[in-house]
Design a protein around this motif. Sequence first.
Motif, PDB file in Angstrom:
ATOM      1  N   ALA A  87     123.951 108.753 132.611  1.00 29.64           N
ATOM      2  CA  ALA A  87     123.370 107.485 131.991  1.00 29.64           C
ATOM      3  C   ALA A  87     122.492 107.778 130.837  1.00 29.64           C
ATOM      4  O   ALA A  87     122.636 107.141 129.771  1.00 29.64           O
ATOM      5  CB  ALA A  87     122.666 106.616 133.189  1.00 29.64           C
ATOM      6  N   ASP A 105     118.230 105.022 134.176  1.00 31.51           N
ATOM      7  CA  ASP A 105     118.107 104.813 132.662  1.00 31.51           C
ATOM      8  C   ASP A 105     116.544 105.331 132.244  1.00 31.51           C
ATOM      9  O   ASP A 105     115.580 105.234 133.150  1.00 31.51           O
ATOM     10  CB  ASP A 105     117.971 103.284 132.241  1.00 31.51           C
ATOM     11  N   GLU A 151     115.546  99.665 121.675  1.00 33.10           N
ATOM     12  CA  GLU A 151     116.551 100.128 122.296  1.00 33.10           C
ATOM     13  C   GLU A 151     116.519 100.189 123.534  1.00 33.10           C
ATOM     14  O   GLU A 151     117.346  99.746 124.362  1.00 33.10           O
ATOM     15  CB  GLU A 151     116.839 101.490 121.576  1.00 33.10           C
ATOM     16  N   LEU A 152     115.364 100.710 124.075  1.00 33.77           N
ATOM     17  CA  LEU A 152     115.210 101.081 125.568  1.00 33.77           C
ATOM     18  C   LEU A 152     114.978  99.741 126.295  1.00 33.77           C
ATOM     19  O   LEU A 152     115.268  99.424 127.533  1.00 33.77           O
ATOM     20  CB  LEU A 152     114.074 102.011 125.967  1.00 33.77           C
ATOM     21  N   GLU A 198     124.305 109.346 127.672  1.00 34.36           N
ATOM     22  CA  GLU A 198     124.907 108.389 126.927  1.00 34.36           C
ATOM     23  C   GLU A 198     124.138 107.561 126.087  1.00 34.36           C
ATOM     24  O   GLU A 198     124.371 107.215 125.093  1.00 34.36           O
ATOM     25  CB  GLU A 198     125.948 107.703 127.903  1.00 34.36           C
ATOM     26  N   GLU A 199     122.991 107.113 126.711  1.00 32.93           N
ATOM     27  CA  GLU A 199     121.925 106.280 126.145  1.00 32.93           C
ATOM     28  C   GLU A 199     121.488 107.068 124.890  1.00 32.93           C
ATOM     29  O   GLU A 199     121.137 106.286 123.774  1.00 32.93           O
ATOM     30  CB  GLU A 199     120.849 105.962 127.167  1.00 32.93           C
ATOM     31  N   GLY A 209     119.666  97.059 134.036  1.00 35.02           N
ATOM     32  CA  GLY A 209     119.745  98.369 133.715  1.00 35.02           C
ATOM     33  C   GLY A 209     120.291  99.159 134.931  1.00 35.02           C
ATOM     34  O   GLY A 209     120.687  98.657 136.201  1.00 35.02           O
ATOM     35  N   TYR A 227     121.866 106.157 120.655  1.00 36.60           N
ATOM     36  CA  TYR A 227     120.511 105.813 119.875  1.00 36.60           C
ATOM     37  C   TYR A 227     120.642 106.715 118.705  1.00 36.60           C
ATOM     38  O   TYR A 227     120.380 106.453 117.826  1.00 36.60           O
ATOM     39  CB  TYR A 227     119.258 105.827 120.814  1.00 36.60           C
ATOM     40  N   VAL A 245     123.893  95.943 131.254  1.00 38.26           N
ATOM     41  CA  VAL A 245     124.866  96.761 131.710  1.00 38.26           C
ATOM     42  C   VAL A 245     125.795  96.210 132.293  1.00 38.26           C
ATOM     43  O   VAL A 245     125.615  95.401 133.303  1.00 38.26           O
ATOM     44  CB  VAL A 245     124.142  98.209 132.465  1.00 38.26           C
TER      45      VAL A 245
END
Length: 727
Positions: free
Chosen positions: A268, A559, A513-514, A271-272, A555, A276, A519
């Motif tokens: 995860a 994450d 972004e965070l 990909e996150e 989420g 970004y 999801v």
Amino acid sequence: MSNDELRTAADAVLARLVGDPAARLREDQWRAIRALVAQRRRALVVQRTGWGKSAVYFVATALLRENGGGPTVIVSPLLALMRNQVDAAARAGIHARTINSANPEEWATVQQEIGAGTVDVLLVSPERLNNPDFRDNVLPELAAATGLLVVDEAHCISDWGHDFRPDYRRLRTMLADLPPGVPVLATTATANARVTADVAEQLGTGAAAATDGTDDTGSALVLRGPLDRSSLSLGVLALPDAAHRLAWLAEHLDALPGSGIVYTLTVAAAEEVTAYLRQRGHTVASYTGKTENAERQQAEEDLLANRVKALVATSALGMGFDKPDLGFVVHLGSPASPIAYYQQVGRAGRGVEHAEVLLLPGREDEAIWQYFASLAFPPEEHVRRTLEVLAGADRPLSLPALEPLVELRRNRLETMLKVLDVDGAVKRVKGGWLSTGEPWAYDTERYAWVNRQRSAEQEAMREYVRTTGCRMEFLRRQLDDEEAAPCGRCDNCAGARFDTEVSGAALDRARGELERPGVEVEPRRMWPTGLTAVGISLKGRIPASEQAATGRALGRLSDIGWGNRLRPMLAAHAPDGPVPDDVARAVVDVLADWARGPGGWASGAPDAMARPVGVVTMASLNRPRLIQSLGARISEVGRLPLLGSIEYAPGHEPARTPRSNSAQRLKVLDGALHLPTDLSLAVKAADGPVLLVDDQTDTGWTLAVAARLLRRAGAAEVLPLVLALPG
């Protein structure tokens, strides 16, 4: 052939391999090659990454083949390494082929080429060693013809090490079947003294190993060199939170030399971070265990050709990837072991004078360590239950057939069976697994020791972050390198080369972004196989009229954004209470994005789903206040009626529901959930989609069973909405 003539021939092969007419073997490379070619001995080589271990077995292969020897068999753990090795062998005029999970369509051709004698090197994944067809039909002939056996990344043999792989221990069988005089080479860069001894013992080189550097031809040769990497400059950046780490990386990535790897601890997170960095204009690609093979290969090629600045990777890119000019390795999060960390940073600086290695630890690291530790060898009662089931079966049981009968998930069950296979208690055959009937003892002391070792390694990683001493010396001492000394290059020896400053704009973007919630929650669409074995008469596809729709979660627990907020709130012993305001607001944002998104009820699309007509909550003994308050907040903000709560039938205790495989989960859920009469009537009267609210979903089966009940009661759609996914 005299030693001098052999040395001249060996240097000539090396020159072809590296494309440099002036290339000459290192002294220990030559000693290993002489032991293999002239003395037909067994050797264990423990040397730093970039030292040239592959040159030893390629040069030895060429020399043995010139003298009529059979093909070299290399047992290699990762596809990245295999692809690199095939290309490297070709440069030396060596024809190499592979048999692994990525090329089944080539296996028959490869086996024909081996039979025709045209293959010089065969690279085999360890999993192939216990594939029944390969083990029974290919391996015996291969072992009889082998001219040299190479075990690459040999630390995987040892369950004392950081990357134990039970398939590797099948090598005992192959070693036992080798004709007398066939040399064996084991190589690794990441083995401390305990792992080195264990590997030597398991390869049959323990008692007779010459670790003092002598050339006693009656014993195995162990060559262990210093592990310093003079090109690496190690550093640690202690940043306040995930947003600072992401912002720092986005602002400083271009300043790092060349191209490199950004490691994360979870899929995860990889990909996150990839998404970004791409938004911020960086050319990066994701590389994880879930990446399709074709995409992995393209990502490797793009990094090798410097078409990307970095691969954002999990440990799936840990061993074997060979890019000599890799300029940096950055870790967003600490690995659980300094030995694993050394191995990963060793990808950098193999062919350049300077490479940057930076660790950016996070507060989520330890929760991730604990999760992976929970996947260790199962407790004795689970092992005994598996052995009992196999002993009582009248035929081999496949993993899908065995899984419903034991309380273990598929990957953990498979790993356990592989260990039992090596121990002789079970055997893999066509069609599944059989009990051998041989006595077997649960090695409680050994497994407890391994767990203590894991804890010690985790403490060592904490100390690596805190230390004011030389970081390279610290890592070398963790690997029992007797020549460890201050490097003069790391941030503690020479001063930090990077500060921790990030601009306010970069920090705001990273936080945005965070903190962006939402999801997708994929619904269950198929019942698991083998339910009849546990008394449930469900199979095949779940009827569309009984399925949940694709849902949403705030989420993932893994994450680096919302995971850090949700993990403590949903921890096993966290107190129950009303949903916090910031979490409730974020869930409302998720609902708003869902409504406006493709197919959402507020999207205006012709085929958009209907607007929800009510809210249903899941009952919980652990967090009833949290779930009920979340449902109430959604009801209030969305102006939707709170229709009621799905309850557990008397005698069913949700806290006791095992976190095991799908069939066992459904066995516990069977008959456990029910709709109170007033809820059934309310759902039928509402006549439309309903939101199903829960705190988190792990396997997805609780939501699936609840959705089935609601659909049967008249709900047009069931839209799951939870706070967290596991990872």
